[in-house]
Design an enzyme around this catalytic site. Structure first.
Site, PDB file in Angstrom:
ATOM      1  N   HIS A  66     -21.625  39.408 -46.972  1.00  0.00           N
ATOM      2  CA  HIS A  66     -20.669  39.099 -45.908  1.00  0.00           C
ATOM      3  C   HIS A  66     -20.793  40.073 -44.742  1.00  0.00           C
ATOM      4  O   HIS A  66     -21.263  41.204 -44.903  1.00  0.00           O
ATOM      5  CB  HIS A  66     -19.255  39.106 -46.467  1.00  0.00           C
ATOM      6  CG  HIS A  66     -18.974  37.949 -47.372  1.00  0.00           C
ATOM      7  ND1 HIS A  66     -17.742  37.698 -47.892  1.00  0.00           N
ATOM      8  CD2 HIS A  66     -19.785  36.957 -47.844  1.00  0.00           C
ATOM      9  CE1 HIS A  66     -17.784  36.613 -48.649  1.00  0.00           C
ATOM     10  NE2 HIS A  66     -19.023  36.152 -48.635  1.00  0.00           N
ATOM     11  N   GLU A  68     -18.573  41.774 -43.119  1.00  0.00           N
ATOM     12  CA  GLU A  68     -17.829  43.024 -43.297  1.00  0.00           C
ATOM     13  C   GLU A  68     -18.605  43.983 -44.191  1.00  0.00           C
ATOM     14  O   GLU A  68     -18.669  45.187 -43.921  1.00  0.00           O
ATOM     15  CB  GLU A  68     -16.458  42.742 -43.945  1.00  0.00           C
ATOM     16  CG  GLU A  68     -15.604  41.750 -43.197  1.00  0.00           C
ATOM     17  CD  GLU A  68     -15.774  40.307 -43.673  1.00  0.00           C
ATOM     18  OE1 GLU A  68     -14.756  39.596 -43.717  1.00  0.00           O
ATOM     19  OE2 GLU A  68     -16.906  39.897 -44.000  1.00  0.00           O
ATOM     20  N   CYS A  97     -14.248  41.527 -49.718  1.00  0.00           N
ATOM     21  CA  CYS A  97     -14.385  42.347 -48.508  1.00  0.00           C
ATOM     22  C   CYS A  97     -13.120  43.155 -48.249  1.00  0.00           C
ATOM     23  O   CYS A  97     -13.189  44.296 -47.798  1.00  0.00           O
ATOM     24  CB  CYS A  97     -14.731  41.468 -47.309  1.00  0.00           C
ATOM     25  SG  CYS A  97     -16.402  40.794 -47.385  1.00  0.00           S
TER      26      CYS A  97
END
Length: 136
Positions: A66, A68, A97
């Site tokens: 992801h 993040e 996350c």
């Protein structure tokens, strides 16, 4: 700026970007895509899509990292502290996350669009992270 970063995404389902800012300076950026040296979903297809997995579920099946996570990892790779920082994200974080954001010491999360994972906002609030949906 989030729009520019998310253009690098190689995810077939959703283009997501993240920018970590501290003391009014961009510290790190990230977008969702496969790890270094691993084929991207653009090349192989999306296993979660093929299996009909709804958005926000079964993250472990995804080849990608992801946005993040990539932004936090990039700061770590270059030895830059993100304690007390703000993370700007094109979508609200998933619960995985959110837990990384909390342990990385990020104090503020600002996002543009929602993501179907209510547990993430609950855990961020419980940890005292300030979460704000940006109006554009």
């Amino acid at each position: 700026m989030l729009g520019t970063v998310k253009k690098r995404s190689t995810c077939l389902r959703r283009d997501v970007s993240a920018i970590i800012v501290k003391d009014n300076r961009i510290i790190s950026t990230g977008y969702n895509g496969s790890p270094k040296g691993v084929k991207h979903c653009e090349e192989l297809g999306c296993l979660r899509e093929q299996m009909g997995v709804p958005s926000g579920q079964r993250h472990e099946l995804c080849r990608g990292i992801h946005a993040e996570q990539n932004a936090i990892i990039q700061a770590a790779v270059y030895g830059v502290s993100i304690t007390g920082a703000t993370i700007y994200i094109s979508h609200s974080p998933c619960v995985l996350c959110a837990k990384m954001i909390i342990n990385a010491g990020i104090r503020n999360v600002k996002y543009l669009e929602g993501y179907p994972d209510e547990a993430s906002l609950e855990i961020l609030n419980e940890a005292g992270v300030i979460v704000e949906k940006l109006e554009v």
